[in-house]
Design an enzyme around this catalytic site. Structure first.
Site, short mmCIF file in Angstrom:
data_model
loop_
_atom_site.label_atom_id
_atom_site.label_comp_id
_atom_site.label_asym_id
_atom_site.label_seq_id
_atom_site.Cartn_x
_atom_site.Cartn_y
_atom_site.Cartn_z
N ASN A 213 0.84 -1.20 0.00
CA ASN A 213 0.00 0.00 0.00
C ASN A 213 0.87 1.24 0.00
O ASN A 213 2.10 1.16 0.00
CB ASN A 213 -0.99 -0.03 1.18
N ASP A 282 -4.24 -6.05 4.86
CA ASP A 282 -5.31 -6.84 5.47
C ASP A 282 -5.28 -8.29 5.01
O ASP A 282 -5.65 -9.19 5.75
CB ASP A 282 -6.67 -6.23 5.12
N LYS A 292 8.23 -17.05 -10.89
CA LYS A 292 7.42 -15.98 -11.46
C LYS A 292 6.23 -16.58 -12.23
O LYS A 292 6.42 -17.50 -13.04
CB LYS A 292 8.29 -15.15 -12.40
N PRO A 310 -3.26 -11.71 10.39
CA PRO A 310 -3.63 -11.51 11.81
C PRO A 310 -3.64 -10.03 12.14
O PRO A 310 -2.89 -9.25 11.55
CB PRO A 310 -2.49 -12.22 12.56
N ASP A 311 -4.49 -9.65 13.09
CA ASP A 311 -4.52 -8.26 13.54
C ASP A 311 -3.51 -8.10 14.68
O ASP A 311 -3.76 -8.52 15.81
CB ASP A 311 -5.94 -7.88 13.99
N LYS A 346 -13.46 1.87 15.47
CA LYS A 346 -12.24 1.05 15.41
C LYS A 346 -11.58 0.95 16.78
O LYS A 346 -11.04 -0.08 17.15
CB LYS A 346 -11.27 1.65 14.38
#
Ligand code: CTP
Length: 410
Positions: A213, A282, A292, A310-311, A346
Site C-alpha cells: 500500500n 489486510d 514468477k 492476523p490483527d 475502530k
C-alpha cells in the site's frame, strides 16, 4: 522546523580533522533557529580558520582567555552565562582528558569549568582515531565525564582520515543536530520502553510481485523519533521503507505482516507502550508461487486467492499485559471517509485506550498530516502540521495516559 529557536549555543572546537564538519554543524544549528557563539582552541585553528567560523556564525570567534574585547576581561564567565548549552564538536581525546581533571589553561576548558553546572549543559562529540577512542584511558574518561554531568554523544563508525576503519569518527552534523534538538525536548517518557510499528507491509505473490500500500512510514518514524527525544528506549519494527533510522532508535526491518507480527510479539514483552502506526496489509496471497507466474497465452489473468492477516494490534491489546495495564496499546486508523465515526468504532473494535485517526489518502507519503485523537473521554483534533510536531504532541498525550491510575502498574 525551528526546533532551536531562542536557543543560544556555544560551539567549542578543539584540534581534530573533524573541524571541517563543524562548519556545516554551525550552519545547521543556525538554520534550526539557534544563535551560535564559536570558541576555538589553538589546536582547532590548525584545522579550520576562525574566519570561516565567524562568517558562518555571524559573530566574532573567541579563543583566548586574555581577550580584551570583554569589558570585564572575563570571556569565560560572560560566554558561559548566556549559553543554553555548550557543545564541544569535535572534542579531542586530549581535551576530554583535560576537562576530566578540571584543568583550565585555555578559554574553552576554562569556560567549561566555569559554567553553572545545573543550568548550562555540556554536550561532547568526541572525534579521534579508533585506537585512541578504544584506549582504556579514553573510555575511563568518557565514564567519568558522564558522571560529572556531561553528556557524551557517542561516535560514528567508518573510514577515518588516517586510513584506518573503526569507531571514533565525529558524528555527522545532521546527527549532532538531532541529538541537540532531542536534548531540549521534555523527557515525558523517561523510563518507558516504546515499541513502534511503521510503514506498509509487502505480501509476496511470486518472487517478483506482491501486494502493498501507499504508506511511506514517515509518521511512524516521526513517532519513534519523538518517543526517543522524550527519553524512552525505542524499538521500531519497520516494513519496507527507505527512511533513515532516527538517532538512538533500535530498528528491526520486516517485509510481510506475518514477519511484523513475529517481531512485534518478540519485543512486546519488554515494552510498556506499543504504538501501531503500520499500515498492515489486510490480506496476503494464500500461497506464494515459487517461480514468477507467467502469462499462459490464454489472455486470462491468474486466479489469486487471499487469506486474512492476523490483527497485530488487536491481539496485543487482548494480551494479559495490556489488560493488566502493563502495556499501553495505541492504534492508528487510516480512513478514507467519516473519520470520527470510523475511528471511534475502530477503537472499540481493537480494544485500545487511545486511537489516532487520519485520512490515509491525504497523508500517505506527505510530510504533514492532521490527526484525530480518540479515547474514552471523546475526541480531540491535532491541527495539520509536520509529522514530527504531531508525533511530539501524540507523545505528550501518551504520557498523560500513562499517568492515569490504570497505567501506573508497569
Ligand atoms: N493493524 C494491525 N494489524 C492488522 C491491521 C491493522 O496491527 N492486520 C493496526 C494498524 O497498525 C493500526 C490499526 O490496526 O494501528 C488500524 O489499522 P487500519 O488499517 O486503519 O484498520 P484495519 O484494522 O485494517 O480495519 P479496516 O481495514 O476495516 O479499516
Amino acid at each position: 522546523m525551528n526546533d532551536l529557536a531562542g536557543k543560544h549555543i556555544v560551539l567549542g572546537l578543539t584540534g581534530g580533522i573533524a573541524c571541517y564538519k563543524s562548519a556545516e554543524l554551525c550552519r545547521a544549528l543556525i538554520k534550526e533557529g539557534a544563535t551560535v557563539q564559536v570558541v576555538m582552541t589553538e589546536g582547532a585553528e590548525h584545522f579550520i580558520t576562525p574566519v570561516t567560523m565567524q562568517a558562518l556564525s555571524n559573530r566574532t570567534v573567541y579563543h583566548s582567555q586574555w581577550d580584551a574585547r570583554e569589558a570585564n576581561n572575563m570571556a569565560h564567565i560572560n560566554l558561559s552565562r548566556e549559553a543554553d548549552a555548550i557543545l564541544i564538536a569535535p572534542a579531542s581525546a586530549d581535551f576530554m582528558a583535560k576537562l576530566l581533571h578540571g584543568r583550565a589553561d585555555d578559554l574553552l576548558s576554562l569556560m567549561c569549568l566555569a559554567r553553572p553546572i545545573e543550568s548550562v549543559p555540556l554536550l561532547i562529540a568526541p572525534a579521534m582515531n579508533r585506537e585512541m577512542w578504544a584506549h582504556p584511558a579514553t573510555q575511563r574518561n568518557v565514564v567519568q565525564l558522564q558522571s560529572d554531568g556531561a553528556q557524551v554523544l557517542g561516535v560514528g563508525v567508518g573510514e577515518q582520515a588516517c586510513g584506518e576503519v573503526g569507531d571514533g569518527r565525529m558524528l555527522e552534523p545532521a546527527e549532532l543536530l538531532q541529538e541537540l534538538v532531542a536534548f531540549f525536548q521534555p523527557k515525558v517518557l523517561k523510563g518507558q520502553r516504546v515499541l513502534v510499528s511503521a510503514g506498509p507491509t509487502y505480501e509476496a505473490i511470486d518472487p517478483v510481485r506482491g501486494v502493498t500500500n501507499l504508506s511511506s512510514g514517515k509518521m511512524g518514524f516521526a513517532v519513534a523519533r519523538a518517543a526517543r527525544e522524550a527519553g524512552a528506549e525505542v524499538t521500531l519494527v519497520a516494513g519496507p521503507v527507505a527512511l533513515a533510522t532516527p538517532r538512538g532508535v533500535q530498528r528491526i526491518d520486516v517485509r510481510s505482516a506475518l514477519q511484523m507480527q513475529h517481531a512485534v510479539q518478540a519485543e512486546a514483552g519488554e515494552a510498556s507502550v506499543f504504538i501501531a502506526t503500520a499500515a498492515v496489509a489486510d490480506w496476503r496471497p494464500a500461497s506464494m508461487a515459487e517461480q514468477k507466474i507467467k502469462k499462459d497465452g490464454s489472455g486470462q489473468p491468474p486466479t489469486l486467492s487471499f487469506v486474512e492477516n492476523p490483527d497485530i494490534l488487536a491481539s496485543l491489546a487482548q494480551s494479559t499485559r495490556a489488560r493488566s495495564g502493563a502495556l499501553l496499546c495505541v492504534g492508528f486508523a487510516a480512513e478514507s471517509e467519516a473519520l470520527q465515526a470510523n475511528a471511534q468504532a475502530k477503537r472499540l473494535r481493537k480494544g485500545v485506550p487511545l486511537l489516532v485517526g487520519n485520512i490515509g489518502p491525504a497523508t500517505f507519503g506527505q510530510d504533514d498530516n492532521a490527526l484525530l485523537l480518540v479515547d474514552e473521554q471523546g475526541t480531540r483534533e491535532l491541527a495539520r502540521s509536520d509529522k514530527l510536531s504531531l508525533a511530539r504532541q501524540l507523545v505528550c498525550e501518551i504520557a498523560r495516559h500513562l499517568k492515569t491510575d490504570f497505567f501506573q502498574k508497569t
